[in-house]
Design an enzyme around this catalytic site. Structure first.
Site: not given
Ligand code: ADP
Ligand code: ADP
Ligand code: MG
Length: 643
Positions: A234, A292, A294, A296
């Site tokens: 993910h 979701e 983000n 920022r």
């Molecule tokens: P995070 O806050 O950890 O980024 P997200 O809700 O954005 O969590 O989900 C992270 C990833 O998990 C997504 O980019 C996608 O690849 C996968 N994912 C999330 N929700 C689903 C879903 N309902 N079905 C399939 N894959 C999902």
């Molecule tokens: P984005 O959704 O912007 O692509 P990521 O899904 O890779 O970013 O990471 C989600 C968030 O978690 C980002 O804000 C990233 O900076 C933060 N993050 C990831 N790894 C770490 C870490 N080791 N320490 C602090 N923050 C982190």
């Molecule tokens: Mg996400």
């Protein structure tokens, strides 16, 4: 516009923000932890303030110290970057209470999107499609299991406070639910201090497509989509814009939904609305759901900048300083295609374990946008994210941009730590990816082939053997025939395996390298030729190690055969060359008085400089060495007067 801002972050994103500030004439204040004292972002900023210890809690998460630093340096605003305090509403309130501007959304907008369940309720009300599922207060395991059954397997358990892919479990069937729930809850409790979960329908052939939005607190617009489907656990690996296969109808529908989401919470600044898309039957306007937001600037924002020509950090600064949105929706268009690859210090072959180390080499090919917070010589420490750089390319079409990505990665030289570069290169050449046939399972399906470490070919090993002997430089061509002996044995260690190679100098700057399983004729004329054919490889040296870069990077340890005492001739007062090499400099003349340990001359061999020092106090009787000459092992260089 602000005169001075403080950047409450480190690494590539702090450098990225400073780049734009410089262009706009905004003064920058960096903050740093003890271990980051000499970091690139500190060197780039106009001023820097030390926050404390290496651990984020002692430095980059110390909101009070950061606000104090802003006040002390006359900064009017704080840019939070991503991660750290960027999505912390209490920090936003503290910044504002101190009379400073937070370059980002309001505390209330961040709160509205902070928990995934509440955010989804809000989005549903605003008419944004949301993934079907359960997001109630009742966290009783039996109740949650029933909900999962009603939704229909497979389901995804998600921490409501989640981020970065943590606290998430996919469940295939009812009998696996209880264990998965417990695992997700315990991970969430540890990472976020909140073990509440929601349950979502697992979307088939999922694609992650997100929309960049920008608001002024009332109105919002969007800057099109990014496809971030290439993920591992993910987490995003390679991102691109626009999304492959996107249709105008789907783009309009997603853009509208994202703008509605942003306007529903009075969003100000740069944000990203993430959607999960059902890619099983092409992209359809009714096949995407809100995941979701983000609140920022996102790691992968540069691909959007590449296709729109917008500098998102400039927009952030302008809107935060009170200017209106710099463009209208209809002014924005997509030009070409862009990719971003995340280069990490991690060991793809060993479960992508994060790595540390000093980067002895770091170079990106010209014309590539490389966003990085480190330079050659800097260290990837265990304290922070092991990202080394983001490699960003842009081209007129997806195919040309992907070719540029392949070239950019092939031309990237990084050594000193294990990286995921070979993995990224393989991914960039992946058939399915090339065809634009992406989904979030692509990497996992081919993980073994993508993450296997490259085996060095016999040609690579032959070049490494020459490098280990210091025979990889142009002067070798002229010097080789002067040298005795004319054959050497190189010892190399690759992943714990020792190998030897016999190297014989031939005429005309050519060498024959005999390995255990092959023999090659190697010539250097400008580039390398092996058995008569030119090879596109580069050789580099680090301390005790040589690197050969072809399409991959191969490192070989060189056991030190030179653990010799350079002052071996102490008794006789004769200073000899401990190995064949080039006399680089001579520091003394006949008659000079020297003390023991004084530098007499420098010999360059094995690509290293060896300083020859006076074996004892005394007077130089004779200087036999001349700078610029090649000498053999044992050649007398300097003779001291008898005691
Ligand atoms: P995070 O806050 O950890 O980024 P997200 O809700 O954005 O969590 O989900 C992270 C990833 O998990 C997504 O980019 C996608 O690849 C996968 N994912 C999330 N929700 C689903 C879903 N309902 N079905 C399939 N894959 C999902
Ligand atoms: P984005 O959704 O912007 O692509 P990521 O899904 O890779 O970013 O990471 C989600 C968030 O978690 C980002 O804000 C990233 O900076 C933060 N993050 C990831 N790894 C770490 C870490 N080791 N320490 C602090 N923050 C982190
Ligand atoms: Mg996400």
């Amino acid at each position: 516009m602000f005169a001075t801002i403080l950047i409450a972050n480190r690494g590539e994103i702090a450098c990225r923000v400073i780049d734009t500030c410089r262009r706009l004439g905004v003064r920058t204040v960096a903050v740093h932890s003890d271990v980051d004292r000499g970091a690139r972002h500190v060197a780039m900023a106009d001023e820097a303030v030390s926050l404390g210890g290496a651990a984020p809690a002692d430095s980059y998460l110390r909101g009070d110290a950061i606000i104090e630093a802003a006040r002390a340096t006359g900064a009017e605003a704080i840019h939070p970057g991503y991660g750290f305090l960027s999505e912390n509403p209490a920090f936003v309130e503290a910044v504002e209470a101190a009379g400073l501007v937070f370059i980002g959304p309001s505390a209330s907008a961040i709160r509205a999107m902070g928990l995934k369940d509440a955010a989804k309720d809000l989005m549903e009300k605003a008419g944004v499609p949301v993934v079907p599922g359960y997001r109630g207060e009742n966290q009783d395991p039996a109740h949650l299991a029933r909900q999962a059954g009603d939704i229909g397997y497979p389901v995804l358990i998600k921490a409501v406070a989640g981020g970065g892919g943590k606290g998430m479990r996919r469940v295939e069937a009812p009998d696996a639910f209880a264990d998965a729930l417990e695992a997700a809850k315990s991970e969430a409790a540890k990472a976020f201090g909140n073990d509440h979960v929601l349950i979502e329908k697992w979307i088939a052939s999922p694609r992650h497509i997100e929309v960049q939005v920008f608001g002024d607190g009332t109105r919002a617009l969007h800057l099109f989509e990014r496809d971030c489907s290439l993920q591992r656990r993910h987490q995003k690996v390679i991102e691109e814009a626009p999304a492959p296969g996107m249709t105008p109808e789907m783009r309009a529908a997603m853009g509208d939904a994202a703008v509605r989401a942003a306007e529903a919470i009075g969003y100000s600044g740069a944000g990203t609305v993430e959607f999960i898309v059902d890619g099983s039957d092409g992209l359809r306007p009714d096949g995407f759901w809100f995941m979701e937001m983000n609140t920022r600037l996102q790691v992968e924002h540069p691909v959007t900048e590449a296709i729109t020509g917008v500098d998102l950090v400039e927009w952030q600064l302008r809107v935060a300083s009170g200017e209106p949105l710099p463009a209208a929706q209809e002014d924005l268009t997509i030009e070409g295609h862009a990719f971003e690859a995340r280069l990490y210090a991690e060991d793809a072959e060993n479960g992508f374990l994060p790595q540390t180390g000093r980067l002895t080499h770091l170079r990106f090919p010209p014309g590539v946008r490389a966003e990085t917070g480190v330079r050659a010589g800097d260290t990837i420490s265990p304290w922070y994210d092991p990202m080394i750089a983001k490699v960003v390319v842009h081209g007129p079409t997806r195919a040309t941009a992907l070719l540029s990505l392949e070239r950019a990665l092939a031309g990237t030289r990084v050594a000193g730590t294990v990286t995921n570069l070979a993995f990224l290169r393989r991914l960039a050449r992946h058939e399915g990816f090339r065809a634009g046939d992406v989904d979030t399972g692509l990497i996992d399906r081919d993980i073994a082939a993508l993450s296997a470490r490259p085996e060095p070919s016999s040609q690579v090993r032959a070049l490494a053997a020459l490098a280990a002997l210091g025979l990889d430089r142009p002067q070798w061509q002229e010097g080789a025939h002067l040298w005795t002996p004319l054959a050497w044995t190189a010892r190399l260690v690759s992943r714990g395996d020792e190998m030897t190679a016999r190297v014989e100098a031939r005429g005309g700057g050519s060498c024959r390298v005999t390995l255990e399983d092959a023999a090659h004729e190697v010539t250097r004329d400008g580039g390398w030729r092996i058995d008569g054919a030119p090879v596109a490889a580069e050789v580099a040296h680090g301390p005790g190690v040589v690197h050969v870069f072809d399409d991959d990077a191969h490192s070989f340890d060189v056991p030190d055969p030179l653990a010799v005492d350079a002052a071996g001739g102490a008794a006789s007062g004769l200073v000899e060359a401990p190995m064949p090499g080039l006399v680089k400099a001579v520091f003394v003349e006949t008659g000079a008085t020297v003390a023991q340990g004084d530098r007499l001359a420098v010999l360059e061999a094995m690509k290293m400089e060896h300083v020859l020092t006076a074996p004892r106090d005394g007077t130089v009787a004779e200087v036999l060495a001349t700078a610029g000459t090649q000498v053999e092992a044992g050649a007398p260089l300097i003779r001291m007067e008898e005691e």
